[in-house]
Design a protein around this motif. Structure first.
Motif, PDB file in Angstrom:
ATOM      1  N   PRO A  55      55.681 -18.863  21.465  1.00  0.00           N
ATOM      2  CA  PRO A  55      56.460 -19.151  20.267  1.00  0.00           C
ATOM      3  C   PRO A  55      55.783 -18.633  18.990  1.00  0.00           C
ATOM      4  N   GLY A  56      55.341 -17.406  18.994  1.00  0.00           N
ATOM      5  CA  GLY A  56      54.938 -16.779  17.726  1.00  0.00           C
ATOM      6  C   GLY A  56      53.599 -17.164  17.128  1.00  0.00           C
ATOM      7  N   ARG A  57      52.579 -17.417  17.976  1.00  0.00           N
ATOM      8  CA  ARG A  57      51.226 -17.643  17.459  1.00  0.00           C
ATOM      9  C   ARG A  57      50.250 -16.845  18.319  1.00  0.00           C
ATOM     10  N   TYR A  58      49.400 -16.057  17.655  1.00  0.00           N
ATOM     11  CA  TYR A  58      48.488 -15.157  18.361  1.00  0.00           C
ATOM     12  C   TYR A  58      47.178 -15.055  17.580  1.00  0.00           C
ATOM     13  N   VAL A  59      46.048 -14.868  18.272  1.00  0.00           N
ATOM     14  CA  VAL A  59      44.802 -14.472  17.603  1.00  0.00           C
ATOM     15  C   VAL A  59      44.267 -13.282  18.402  1.00  0.00           C
ATOM     16  N   VAL A  60      44.178 -12.143  17.742  1.00  0.00           N
ATOM     17  CA  VAL A  60      43.866 -10.914  18.482  1.00  0.00           C
ATOM     18  C   VAL A  60      42.710 -10.147  17.851  1.00  0.00           C
ATOM     19  N   ASP A  61      42.009  -9.393  18.696  1.00  0.00           N
ATOM     20  CA  ASP A  61      40.970  -8.491  18.191  1.00  0.00           C
ATOM     21  C   ASP A  61      41.632  -7.238  17.639  1.00  0.00           C
ATOM     22  N   SER A  62      40.874  -6.522  16.800  1.00  0.00           N
ATOM     23  CA  SER A  62      41.478  -5.380  16.111  1.00  0.00           C
ATOM     24  C   SER A  62      41.855  -4.246  17.074  1.00  0.00           C
ATOM     25  N   SER A  63      41.348  -4.304  18.321  1.00  0.00           N
ATOM     26  CA  SER A  63      41.741  -3.253  19.276  1.00  0.00           C
ATOM     27  C   SER A  63      43.233  -3.309  19.593  1.00  0.00           C
ATOM     28  N   ILE A  64      43.905  -4.394  19.199  1.00  0.00           N
ATOM     29  CA  ILE A  64      45.373  -4.443  19.360  1.00  0.00           C
ATOM     30  C   ILE A  64      46.022  -3.262  18.619  1.00  0.00           C
TER      31      ILE A  64
END
Ligand code: G1P
Length: 292
Positions: free
Chosen positions: A205-214
């Motif tokens: 449902p629209g929540r993410y924490v990602v590294d910059s390699s995304i």
């Protein structure tokens, strides 16, 4: 050394067709839940999660969004002169509590493309992504819960909730290996699958924490469902190359992009306000019984 999550990207360039006709001239993110626009709640979640810089991905038609996060000197001055000091401070608070950076998405090319527009501002840091149609009510803000997982496991993570099979076609759905009661290692992801094609009932449902390699994954992603560059497809690439977790967060989610979900959120947040509670309950009773 572990990198702190200091930045959040909030994609807000959409047309808001589910709320036409009002979205002809008002950004859907500016529609209020009681007296605060929906975007205000999302920005508050990011700030309460420790985020300092908020990157709004917007478009040239949505100046009302940019203005909302600016000071309104004239209004503050008039409120101060009228002795309404608390009100004057109140309207300034959100503009003071974080840095808002607006970036235009110049073409409507999908959610993955929208997040990709933040690359020059985010640089090489990990960051959170919060979608504006989803309000999540939680003791520990949902984004904070995901940041905690990211800091502990040093892996990108998406928030998930369990949905009935009849609803998988509304969400990105993850599949993978269970690590503990709340965590999965993501092995597959499908954007809005029919029940029969869903790898699980765990929806994003629209929540993410990602590294910059995304950003490299987004750059590689070809148009997918609806001819758009899907964030879900880029996340699957990230999962395969760097690893990705899914975390079943603790909290209640409201789909404010849907009119009934929007009313549900309005009632929930309204009933929590002591000055409104009795009035709302009386109204509901009046409509239930059909009394005049
Ligand atoms: C987007 C994402 C989807 C996610 C959903 C959450 O879809 O593409 O993966 O589950 O948000 O609200 P949208 O609802 O913008 O079509």
């Amino acid at each position: 050394m572990k990198a702190k999550v200091r930045k959040a990207v909030i994609p807000a360039a959409g047309l808001g067709t589910r709320f036409l006709p009002v979205t002809k001239t008002v950004s859907k993110e500016m529609i209020p839940i009681i007296d605060k626009p929906m975007i205000h709640y999302i920005v508050e979640e990011a700030i309460e999660s420790g985020v300092e810089d908020i990157i709004l991905i917007t478009s040239r038609h949505k100046e009302d969004l940019e203005r909302y996060f600016d000071y309104n000197y004239e209004l503050e001055d008039r409120l101060m002169k009228a002795g309404k000091v608390e009100m004057a401070k109140g309207i300034k608070k959100i503009a003071e509590s974080c840095n808002i950076i607006c970036v235009y998405q110049k073409e409507p090319a999908g959610l993955g493309h929208a997040v990709g527009c933040a690359r020059p501002v985010v640089g090489g840091e990990p960051f959170a992504v919060l979608l504006g149609d989803d309000l999540i009510d939680a003791k520990v803000p949902c984004t904070r819960q995901l940041i905690d997982v990211h800091e502990r496991e040093e892996l990108s993570v998406v928030g998930v909730m369990e949905v009935p099979l009849t609803e998988t076609s509304k969400y990105g759905i993850v599949g993978g290996k269970k690590l503990d009661e709340r965590t999965l290692r993501v092995e597959t992801m499908v954007e809005k699958p029919a029940a029969g094609d869903a790898p699980s009932r765990f929806a994003i449902p629209g929540r993410y924490v990602v590294d910059s390699s995304i950003f490299d994954s987004i750059a590689k992603t070809k148009p997918g469902k609806n001819g758009e560059i899907q964030f879900t497809d880029a996340l699957l690439d990230l999962a395969r190359n760097k690893g990705l977790l899914a975390y079943r967060f603790d909290g209640d989610r409201y789909d404010t992009g849907d009119r009934i979900g929007y009313l549900d959120a309005t009632l929930t947040f309204g009933l929590r306000r002591p000055e409104l509670r009795a009035g709302i309950l009386a109204l509901l009773e009046k409509h239930r019984t059909g009394a005049k």
